[in-house]
Write a protein that holds these residues in place. Structure first.
Motif, PDB file in Angstrom:
ATOM      1  N   SER A  65       2.350  -4.278 -27.373  1.00 44.51           N
ATOM      2  CA  SER A  65       3.741  -4.833 -27.576  1.00 44.51           C
ATOM      3  C   SER A  65       4.767  -4.045 -28.547  1.00 44.51           C
ATOM      4  O   SER A  65       5.908  -3.527 -28.339  1.00 44.51           O
ATOM      5  CB  SER A  65       3.594  -6.202 -27.975  1.00 44.51           C
ATOM      6  OG  SER A  65       3.052  -7.250 -27.270  1.00 44.51           O
ATOM      7  N   ASP A 101       4.472 -11.775 -27.625  1.00 48.90           N
ATOM      8  CA  ASP A 101       4.560 -10.177 -27.344  1.00 48.90           C
ATOM      9  C   ASP A 101       6.166  -9.953 -28.077  1.00 48.90           C
ATOM     10  O   ASP A 101       6.315  -9.089 -28.409  1.00 48.90           O
ATOM     11  CB  ASP A 101       4.486  -9.814 -26.069  1.00 48.90           C
ATOM     12  CG  ASP A 101       2.991 -10.121 -25.562  1.00 48.90           C
ATOM     13  OD1 ASP A 101       2.261  -9.612 -26.486  1.00 48.90           O
ATOM     14  OD2 ASP A 101       2.738 -10.411 -24.556  1.00 48.90           O
ATOM     15  N   GLU A 149       2.813  -5.440 -19.327  1.00 55.48           N
ATOM     16  CA  GLU A 149       2.007  -5.335 -20.382  1.00 55.48           C
ATOM     17  C   GLU A 149       0.834  -6.284 -20.296  1.00 55.48           C
ATOM     18  O   GLU A 149       1.391  -7.807 -20.148  1.00 55.48           O
ATOM     19  CB  GLU A 149       2.521  -5.693 -21.723  1.00 55.48           C
ATOM     20  CG  GLU A 149       1.437  -5.631 -22.928  1.00 55.48           C
ATOM     21  CD  GLU A 149       2.059  -6.173 -24.341  1.00 55.48           C
ATOM     22  OE1 GLU A 149       3.245  -6.010 -24.692  1.00 55.48           O
ATOM     23  OE2 GLU A 149       1.238  -6.776 -24.921  1.00 55.48           O
TER      24      GLU A 149
HETATM   25 MG   LIG Z   1       1.321  -7.938 -27.161  1.00 50.77          MG
END
Ligand SMILES: [Mg+2]
Ligand SMILES: Nc1nc2c(ncn2[C@@H]2O[C@H](COP(=O)(O)OP(=O)(O)OP(=O)(O)O)[C@@H](O)[C@H]2O)c(=O)[nH]1
Lengths: 327, 144
Positions: A65, A101, A149
């Protein structure tokens, strides 16, 4: 526009003219996966642009992140309009989730970027259905690149990243990451390696391990695809917290897209992505039918026979499947 | 599928999504983390923004995350200005999303916050069930 009462067509239009509330709501509908999700798919598929889909995966806490936040800032500086789907696991006990995140990206994300946190919501198949739909919404809304992600642990997560145009695998020093990545099958899907936390001791070792594995893969030909196209993933040293090396990652991601375009592989990847989604959809539909059929009288009778007589479970299953397929 | 199938159904959310943040420059986020756990364990999805947020960063998060509620932690004396400011910022952005405030709020200030449109105020000692119920009730009221 009242977001709660707007029609799907209105929401899609608003999303395309830059209304983030509309994008946010469409993503919710896709995530819920009801009839509305199917309509959103029908409305947004014809509107797909040419978004560059970038998967980023790696072990928990490897700095994905933090890196994504830096990438967003860099892409914006280059005049792009990026978006992120950040996927975190749901708690298997409560079904809830703490989605953390965004907090890692918050300090650096510029206006004009779009970040959506998504929980896996238990059932593994759900992710495979929701992610392509969500990417399609973001694409229709004009975002590119679109980052996904995920934590590189489960097969589904690996598949999600593998379905991207460009797959970035993040490794870090001191965790035997290169070996872990190899085990998880991440090595095969990587188009670019980031050795993050390069400010920590051992980063050079990780790089060396990865180089060795790539050498090995080249010797065995594992890195050369069916049409004989060979692409050796770059390995880039990064300190995401300070931003060192991030510009090289941005260039590396762009270079990979150029390679895909020049070699004609981009179309293949996208065809593969559509195929994977169609397959997941069909799978889900069949599974639902099966659940339904299991409750039919014929299924109950077949089950009953398998339990109480010499009728084999294999034959019982065949009987139930025949009810669905009509063979 | 029926004729109205092209309208976005606004059914009550199956999984409540809440943005948790602390406005301003003060302090730590320990309390906020405890609340995040409580809400997760009640089956909610918590978008954790943590410290040093502004009303505009929270509005942006609510839009993008399509959150059903905002939870603010307050431990300095700023609640009387920041609480109403948050409510106003959401309304200005066209977001019909309830604001729940937790932390240290003097009893005499509570009516002022409710008047300003804050959906619920929770003291620092509020038990988990009360926190969860307050959030659920605040959301239910909006979607009713
Ligand atoms: Mg993350
Ligand atoms: N020393 C150092 N720490 C870093 C670096 N990049 C990230 N971190 C730290 O690593 C921790 C995890 O970072 P995240 O960006 O949340 O990692 P992540 O991979 O997204 O984590 P999950 O999503 O939970 O799997 C944070 O405390 C970061 O500050 C780096 O380059 N160097």
């Amino acid at each position: 526009m009242n977001i709660r009462t707007a029609s799907l067509t209105e929401l899609v239009e608003a999303a395309r003219s830059g209304d983030n509330r509309a994008v946010g709501r469409l993503l919710t509908l896709v995530e819920r996966g009801s009839a509305a999700a199917e309509e959103v798919a029908a409305l947004t598929h014809p509107l797909r642009g040419n978004a560059h889909v970038v998967g980023i995966t790696g072990a928990p806490g490897s700095g994905k992140s933090t890196l994504v936040g830096r990438l967003l800032a860099g892409w914006c500086q280059r005049g792009l309009r990026p978006a992120v789907l950040a996927i975190d696991p749901s708690s298997p006990i409560s079904g809830g989730a703490i989605l953390g995140d965004r907090i890692r990206m918050d300090d650096v994300i510029p206006e004009g970027t779009f970040v959506r946190s998504m929980a896996t919501r238990g059932h593994q198949g759900g992710l495979a259905l929701a992610v392509p739909g969500a990417v399609r919404v973001l694409d229709a809304a004009g975002f590119s690149p679109i980052v996904i992600e995920t934590v590189g642990v489960g097969q589904v997560e690996v598949d999600v990243v593998a379905a991207a145009d460009t797959a970035v695998v993040v490794a870090t020093p001191g965790m035997g990451d290169a070996v872990q990545a190899n085990k998880a099958g991440l090595l095969e899907v990587a188009d670019l390696f980031v050795v993050n936390k390069a400010d920590r001791p051992g980063a050079a070792d990780v790089r060396r391990d990865l180089e060795l594995m790539l050498d090995l893969a080249h010797v065995t030909g594992a890195d050369t695809d069916d049409s004989g196209v060979y692409f050796r993933p770059q390995i880039l040293m990064v300190t995401a917290t300070t931003g060192t090396g991030v510009a090289e990652v941005i260039d590396g991601i762009a270079d990979h897209l150029k390679h895909l375009t020049a070699s004609g592989r981009l179309a293949d990847r996208r065809a593969h992505r559509v195929k994977a989604e169609v397959r997941s959809r069909a799978h889900a539909a069949l599974e639902q039918q099966l659940r339904h059929s299991m409750q039919s009288d014929a299924a109950t009778a077949a089950l009953e026979k398998a339990i109480n007589s010499n009728f084999s479970p294999v034959d019982a299953a065949r009987k139930i499947v025949q009810k669905i397929t009509g063979d | 599928m029926s004729a109205d199938s092209n309208s976005a159904t606004d059914e009550a959310p199956e999984r409540l999504r809440i943005v948790l943040a602390k406005l301003g420059l003060d302090g730590h986020d320990r309390g906020l983390k405890v609340v995040a756990r409580i809400l997760r364990d009640a089956g909610m999805e918590v978008i954790f923004l943590g410290l040093r947020q502004t009303t505009s960063s929270i509005v942006a998060a609510v839009e993008q995350e399509d959150a059903d509620a905002v939870g603010l932690s307050m431990h300095n004396a700023g609640h009387l200005t920041l609480g109403p400011k948050m409510v106003q910022a959401l309304a200005d952005a066209g977001l019909d999303v309830p604001v729940v405030i937790g932390g240290i709020v003097p009893a005499e200030d509570e009516p002022l916050l409710y008047q300003a449109g804050v959906a619920a105020v929770l003291g620092p000692g509020a038990p988990a069930t009360e926190v969860v119920e307050a959030v659920r009730a605040a959301v239910a009221q909006r979607t009713a």
